[in-house]
Design an enzyme around this catalytic site. Structure first.
Site, PDB file in Angstrom:
ATOM      1  N   SER A  61       0.819  -1.208   0.000  1.00  0.00           N
ATOM      2  CA  SER A  61       0.000   0.000   0.000  1.00  0.00           C
ATOM      3  C   SER A  61       0.861   1.269   0.000  1.00  0.00           C
ATOM      4  CB  SER A  61      -0.910   0.016   1.228  1.00  0.00           C
ATOM      5  OG  SER A  61      -1.629  -1.199   1.317  1.00  0.00           O
TER       6      SER A  61
HETATM    7  N1  SAM Z   1      -0.878  -3.572   3.615  1.00  0.00           N
HETATM    8  C1  SAM Z   1      -0.172  -4.467   2.747  1.00  0.00           C
HETATM    9  C2  SAM Z   1       1.216  -3.987   2.505  1.00  0.00           C
HETATM   10  O1  SAM Z   1       1.516  -2.826   2.850  1.00  0.00           O
HETATM   11  O2  SAM Z   1       1.986  -4.739   1.921  1.00  0.00           O
HETATM   12  C3  SAM Z   1      -0.815  -4.553   1.405  1.00  0.00           C
HETATM   13  C4  SAM Z   1      -2.003  -5.382   1.349  1.00  0.00           C
HETATM   14  S1  SAM Z   1      -2.568  -5.640  -0.300  1.00  0.00           S
HETATM   15  C5  SAM Z   1      -3.168  -4.078  -0.771  1.00  0.00           C
HETATM   16  C6  SAM Z   1      -4.009  -6.575   0.065  1.00  0.00           C
HETATM   17  C7  SAM Z   1      -3.733  -7.981   0.495  1.00  0.00           C
HETATM   18  O3  SAM Z   1      -4.957  -8.556   0.933  1.00  0.00           O
HETATM   19  C8  SAM Z   1      -3.223  -8.880  -0.616  1.00  0.00           C
HETATM   20  O4  SAM Z   1      -2.011  -9.449  -0.233  1.00  0.00           O
HETATM   21  C9  SAM Z   1      -4.320  -9.932  -0.775  1.00  0.00           C
HETATM   22  O5  SAM Z   1      -3.842 -11.208  -1.110  1.00  0.00           O
HETATM   23  C10 SAM Z   1      -4.922  -9.919   0.608  1.00  0.00           C
HETATM   24  N2  SAM Z   1      -6.294 -10.450   0.709  1.00  0.00           N
HETATM   25  C11 SAM Z   1      -7.352 -10.252  -0.091  1.00  0.00           C
HETATM   26  N3  SAM Z   1      -8.420 -10.926   0.363  1.00  0.00           N
HETATM   27  C12 SAM Z   1      -8.027 -11.541   1.511  1.00  0.00           C
HETATM   28  C13 SAM Z   1      -8.664 -12.385   2.458  1.00  0.00           C
HETATM   29  N4  SAM Z   1      -9.944 -12.738   2.348  1.00  0.00           N
HETATM   30  N5  SAM Z   1      -7.951 -12.834   3.500  1.00  0.00           N
HETATM   31  C14 SAM Z   1      -6.653 -12.528   3.653  1.00  0.00           C
HETATM   32  N6  SAM Z   1      -5.983 -11.725   2.787  1.00  0.00           N
HETATM   33  C15 SAM Z   1      -6.661 -11.245   1.735  1.00  0.00           C
END
Ligand code: SAM
Length: 218
Positions: A61
């Site tokens: 992010s």
């Molecule tokens: N905050 C993180 C960082 O700074 O690296 C970035 C997160 S990224 C925008 C969103 C993440 O949510 C992805 O890695 C995706 O695989 C995960 N994700 C999506 N749906 C999910 C779920 N139901 N359970 C766990 N993780 C999930």
């Protein structure tokens, strides 16, 4: 490239200048080496004002969004936090410095594994990572003082409201698949929920039982 200089500039120009005032968030961000959470070829961009690809069609992010979401939890240091969407582990590292313990859920195993390695390298030992569908929360460890969801949800999953302690804060993006509003929900003493809209945002979709369907592209 001098990462320490780039990091200081990032905090001044992207975080403080945009109104984040939580001193603990600012201090922690000055100290977390964001470049370690992206692949070597992207490290020169690690302190830029944007999200970056981390593989598996996911992103780390934007620094400002990480700061703003963490600040919205108003952490003091004693809290137990649920994070959904570990991704690169950068937001996890920040939460680990701001709270007592972080329970982080990621659905993509390869990302969870990489995040674990960097967090271990930084000796952040107060983080538990689980590979699972985070839309159902982490029942065994509930209730939480804070829940931070780093992926966009069509609505607020009931599990998060159920797993939030009294006085606890939930921060998550709610909206359609590619554009959302960042929402904060606070559980009141009387059991009701106070809801606030913080700002517009764009996150990858939250995929799972209480989120979006997996279309194979997000
Ligand atoms: N905050 C993180 C960082 O700074 O690296 C970035 C997160 S990224 C925008 C969103 C993440 O949510 C992805 O890695 C995706 O695989 C995960 N994700 C999506 N749906 C999910 C779920 N139901 N359970 C766990 N993780 C999930």
């Amino acid at each position: 490239m001098d990462f320490a200089i780039a990091r200081r500039r990032m905090v001044e120009q992207q975080i403080v200048a945009r109104g984040v005032t939580d001193v603990r968030v600012i201090e922690a961000m000055k100290n977390i080496p964001r470049h370690l959470f992206v692949e070597v070829g992207l490290q020169a961009h690690a302190y830029s004002d944007s999200s970056l690809p981390i593989g598996a069609k996911q992103t780390i992010s934007q620094p400002y969004m990480v700061a703003a979401m963490s600040a919205a939890l108003e952490l003091q240091g004693h809290e137990r936090i649920l994070e959904v969407g570990t991704g690169s582990g950068y937001q996890t590292a920040l939460l680990a410095k701001l709270a007592k313990r972080v329970y982080s859920v990621e659905r993509i195993a390869i990302l969870a594994g990489r995040a674990r390695k960097v967090l271990d390298q930084l000796q952040l030992s107060n983080v538990n990572i689980k590979i699972a569908d985070g839309t159902i929360g982490w029942k065994d460890q509930a209730p939480f003082d804070g829940i931070l969801v780093a992926a966009g949800s069509p609505e607020i999953p009931l599990s998060y409201l159920e797993q939030l302690d009294v006085g606890g804060k939930l921060v998550l993006p709610v909206g359609d698949r590619d554009q959302q509003i960042l929402v904060r929900v606070i559980r009141q003493q009387d059991g009701s929920f106070k809801k606030e809209q913080l700002m517009g945002c764009r996150f990858v979709p939250l995929i799972g039982e209480q989120g979006w369907e997996d279309e194979g592209n997000g």
